[in-house]
Design a protein around this motif. Structure first.
Motif, short mmCIF file in Angstrom:
data_model
loop_
_atom_site.label_atom_id
_atom_site.label_comp_id
_atom_site.label_asym_id
_atom_site.label_seq_id
_atom_site.Cartn_x
_atom_site.Cartn_y
_atom_site.Cartn_z
N UNK A 247 30.06 25.66 50.64
CA UNK A 247 28.69 25.33 51.03
C UNK A 247 27.73 25.81 49.94
N UNK B 147 24.57 27.16 47.76
CA UNK B 147 23.56 28.19 48.03
C UNK B 147 22.25 27.59 48.50
N UNK B 148 21.88 26.43 47.95
CA UNK B 148 20.58 25.85 48.29
C UNK B 148 20.60 25.08 49.60
N UNK B 149 21.77 24.97 50.23
CA UNK B 149 21.85 24.28 51.52
C UNK B 149 22.07 22.79 51.36
N UNK C 273 27.71 27.39 57.11
CA UNK C 273 27.00 27.81 55.91
C UNK C 273 27.62 28.95 55.11
N UNK C 274 28.46 29.77 55.70
CA UNK C 274 28.99 30.88 54.91
C UNK C 274 30.32 30.55 54.25
N UNK D 297 16.03 25.25 43.73
CA UNK D 297 16.33 26.55 43.14
C UNK D 297 15.52 26.81 41.87
N UNK E 2 18.69 32.72 42.29
CA UNK E 2 17.95 33.96 42.15
C UNK E 2 18.89 35.10 42.49
N UNK F 48 17.09 23.50 49.41
CA UNK F 48 16.00 24.26 48.80
C UNK F 48 16.05 24.08 47.29
#
Lengths: 190, 177
Positions: free
Chosen positions: A144, A146-148, A139-140, A164, A169, A162
């Motif tokens: 990848x 931001x929202x997964x 994930x980092x 957004x 944000x 997720x």
């Protein structure tokens, strides 16, 4: 031995191997080759009294080669001196583990493997530490989102992207009031 | 049933009340809501404060916090539900006996809150049904108590007994009539 003598002796012994030395506001940073890591680490621990490994972090310089950078933060309890070691590795390379030199490196290296996907050669137990075994992404890494990404492991865990909602944000760097700075949806300017 | 004769004994006067079964059940249920404290993040601190003497959740009959789902009526999801924890939360919810309720306490449990990320479930209602959502990050104990009272209101309007036991209800109505 003072801090300066410490760094001098490091420089004397590894003169060829230390690729770069930066000093900034009293912090000393050496860049080394991945192949020299264990030798330098052992010398720092056993001969230079760097008995405390504060942290290991990794940086993803996406689109550069070598892609990843690993940063070791060392500290000497006896002399109160900091030392930072950096090395660069490409995506298909493995780094030597230093978990036998500083046992605390065990979990730090697991975290780096979990988040960045960098593998450590000779690590006794290289499993994911935060995400679950079988999670397919790192994930980092910069690619990848931001929202997964969605994933599914029946009876273990699942993830969804997720929403957004006009995000991401993010905070706005400024010296204005909290109302201007606070994280909120900032859609790209049209 | 006023037209029917009812046995009357002056010795038990004041100890007998007539009511609907639903009302009696609901009254009992809403005044002893035993919570399952699902404390996952900082909201759990406020949950503890709500349980402690200053705010005293015992005034609402909800002070019996045991870390076993088997004796619980309401699950208070207090905090960020990560994907790693999500299925465990669901499993604990499934172990609670019916009737069961869920309070989503705070922004994270309700919507994921500020964590729009790969690791956080975007609201516990994606996994289990939620009765009351409480806003706040974290909500103050008063807000949690207000949420609890909202849930009590909801319970007092339920047709629980009649809906769950239609045959028995019909029989009881016949016997009384």
């Amino acid at each position: 031995m003072t801090g300066q003598e410490l760094f001098d002796s490091l420089g004397k012994l590894f003169g060829q191997k230390l690729q770069d030395k930066t000093e900034f506001r009293g912090e000393t940073t050496y860049t080394i080759l991945p192949s020299d890591l264990r030798e330098v680490a052992k010398f720092c621990r056993h001969d230079l009294s760097f008995d405390y490994l504060i942290d290991i972090t990794s940086i993803d310089n996406f689109d550069e080669d070598p892609r990843f950078e690993i940063v070791y933060e060392l500290y000497s309890m006896t002399l109160a001196v900091h030392l930072r070691l950096k090395l660069k590795i490409s995506e298909d390379e493995q780094v030597d583990t230093i978990s036998d030199i500083w046992p605390t490196a065990n979990w730090h290296e697991r975290e780096i493997y979990d988040m960045m996907g960098i593998k450590f050669k000779g690590h006794p137990d290289l499993r994911r530490i935060l995400m679950w075994d079988g999670y397919p992404f790192f994930p980092l890494r910069k690619e990848f989102p931001l929202e997964g990404l969605p994933s599914e492991m029946p009876d273990v865990a699942f993830t969804k992207a997720a929403s957004l909602e006009g995000g991401p944000f993010v905070t706005k760097p400024s010296t204005a009031t909290t109302k201007d700075r606070e994280p909120r949806a900032r859609p790209p300017d049209l | 049933m006023a037209e029917h004769a009812t046995a009357y004994d002056s010795k038990i006067e004041g100890n007998v009340i007539f009511t609907r079964l639903d009302a009696a059940f609901n009254w009992v249920r809403k005044n002893s809501l035993w919570p399952m404290p699902m404390g996952l993040a900082c909201c759990a601190i406020e949950l503890m404060a709500t349980a402690a003497s200053r705010f005293d959740i015992a005034r609402f009959g909800a002070e019996v916090m045991r870390f076993s789902p088997r004796q619980c009526d309401v699950m208070i999801v207090a905090g960020t539900v990560t994907y790693k924890m999500a299925l465990a939360v669901k499993r604990i919810y499934e172990q609670m006996p019916e009737p069961k309720y869920v309070i989503a306490m705070g922004a994270c449990a309700s919507t994921g809150g500020m964590y729009r990320s790969y690791a956080v479930l975007q609201g516990i209602d994606q996994l289990i049904p939620v009765d009351v959502y409480i806003s706040g990050c974290p909500p103050r104990p008063e807000a949690l108590l207000a949420g609890l009272m909202k849930l009590q209101e909801k319970i007092s309007g339920e047709k629980s007994f009649a809906a769950q036991n239609p045959k028995l209800t019909k029989k009881l109505v016949e016997v009384i009539a």
